[in-house]
Design an enzyme around this catalytic site. Sequence first.
Site, PDB file in Angstrom:
ATOM      1  N   LYS A 120     -88.246 -16.914  26.601  1.00 45.24           N
ATOM      2  CA  LYS A 120     -87.832 -17.019  25.193  1.00 45.24           C
ATOM      3  C   LYS A 120     -88.889 -16.363  24.318  1.00 45.24           C
ATOM      4  O   LYS A 120     -90.085 -16.676  24.422  1.00 45.24           O
ATOM      5  CB  LYS A 120     -87.685 -18.496  24.846  1.00 45.24           C
ATOM      6  CG  LYS A 120     -86.721 -18.809  23.751  1.00 45.24           C
ATOM      7  CD  LYS A 120     -86.554 -20.324  23.684  1.00 45.24           C
ATOM      8  CE  LYS A 120     -85.587 -20.739  22.620  1.00 45.24           C
ATOM      9  NZ  LYS A 120     -85.633 -22.177  22.410  1.00 45.24           N
TER      10      LYS A 120
HETATM   11  C1  E4P Z   1     -82.968 -23.329  20.422  1.00 46.83           C
HETATM   12  O1  E4P Z   1     -83.202 -22.754  21.456  1.00 46.83           O
HETATM   13  C2  E4P Z   1     -83.905 -24.215  19.729  1.00 46.83           C
HETATM   14  O2  E4P Z   1     -84.688 -24.852  20.716  1.00 46.83           O
HETATM   15  C3  E4P Z   1     -83.233 -25.309  18.943  1.00 46.83           C
HETATM   16  O3  E4P Z   1     -81.824 -25.221  19.008  1.00 46.83           O
HETATM   17  C4  E4P Z   1     -83.775 -25.502  17.571  1.00 46.83           C
HETATM   18  O4  E4P Z   1     -83.100 -26.556  16.954  1.00 46.83           O
HETATM   19  P1  E4P Z   1     -83.660 -27.325  15.676  1.00 46.83           P
HETATM   20  O5  E4P Z   1     -83.423 -26.485  14.467  1.00 46.83           O
HETATM   21  O6  E4P Z   1     -82.866 -28.596  15.629  1.00 46.83           O
HETATM   22  O7  E4P Z   1     -85.136 -27.561  15.929  1.00 46.83           O
END
Ligand code: E4P
Length: 217
Positions: free
Chosen positions: A83
């Site tokens: 990522k």
């Molecule tokens: C995606 O890969 C992220 O880890 C996640 O969906 C972020 O979500 P949040 O805005 O609730 O922190």
Amino acid sequence: MKFFVDTADIDEIKDINDTGLLDGVTTNPSLILKSGRDIMEVTKEICDIVDGPVSAEVTAVDYDGMMREAQVLAKIADNICIKLPLTMDGLKACKALTSEGHKTNVTLCFSANQALLAAKAGATFISPFIGRIDDMSADGMELIGEIRTIYDNYDFGTEILAASIRTVNHVKEAALIGADVATVPPSTLKALVKHPLTDKGLDAFLADWAKTGQKIG
Ligand code: E4P
């Protein structure tokens, strides 16, 4: 539509994986912090549980640092997906890692142009953050629609991974628009099955069944 779970909580991942409905996992530095675990240990455990892609995020912000961290993370397991943040260095690392055969997830996407760049960089997944856009009184789902149109216009193979999902309606709307994947917090994923008429109907069937005095088998 594929379902990923957005957590680094091992018990939650096991529980949802046991249903057979789980296609992958996404983590991020905040979720690792929440788990209280070492990133290498907990990510390895997740990869041992789930067959599908497990996103593990780099924390370096420069290209060389990202590439170094990506090599370390990629050694955890074959199903690791690297990522990367949606920055120029992140896109450059995405292009290089994709060329080396790694799966990549470009994260923190808040515009259609950013998603276009990620697709050109060969990202396996693009992660538009629906909830965080809604938090600013804008429409996160509109972004999913724009990306769907652009990717379809040019036959990009990058999968749209709807992220920052907060509600069951986010899941439904992302599915209607044609997001390829939704990464969903465990509680929201479990809430998808709930309907009061299902509970009411089941109670009525069970009450009538008891009155028959019969048994199956
Ligand atoms: C995606 O890969 C992220 O880890 C996640 O969906 C972020 O979500 P949040 O805005 O609730 O922190």
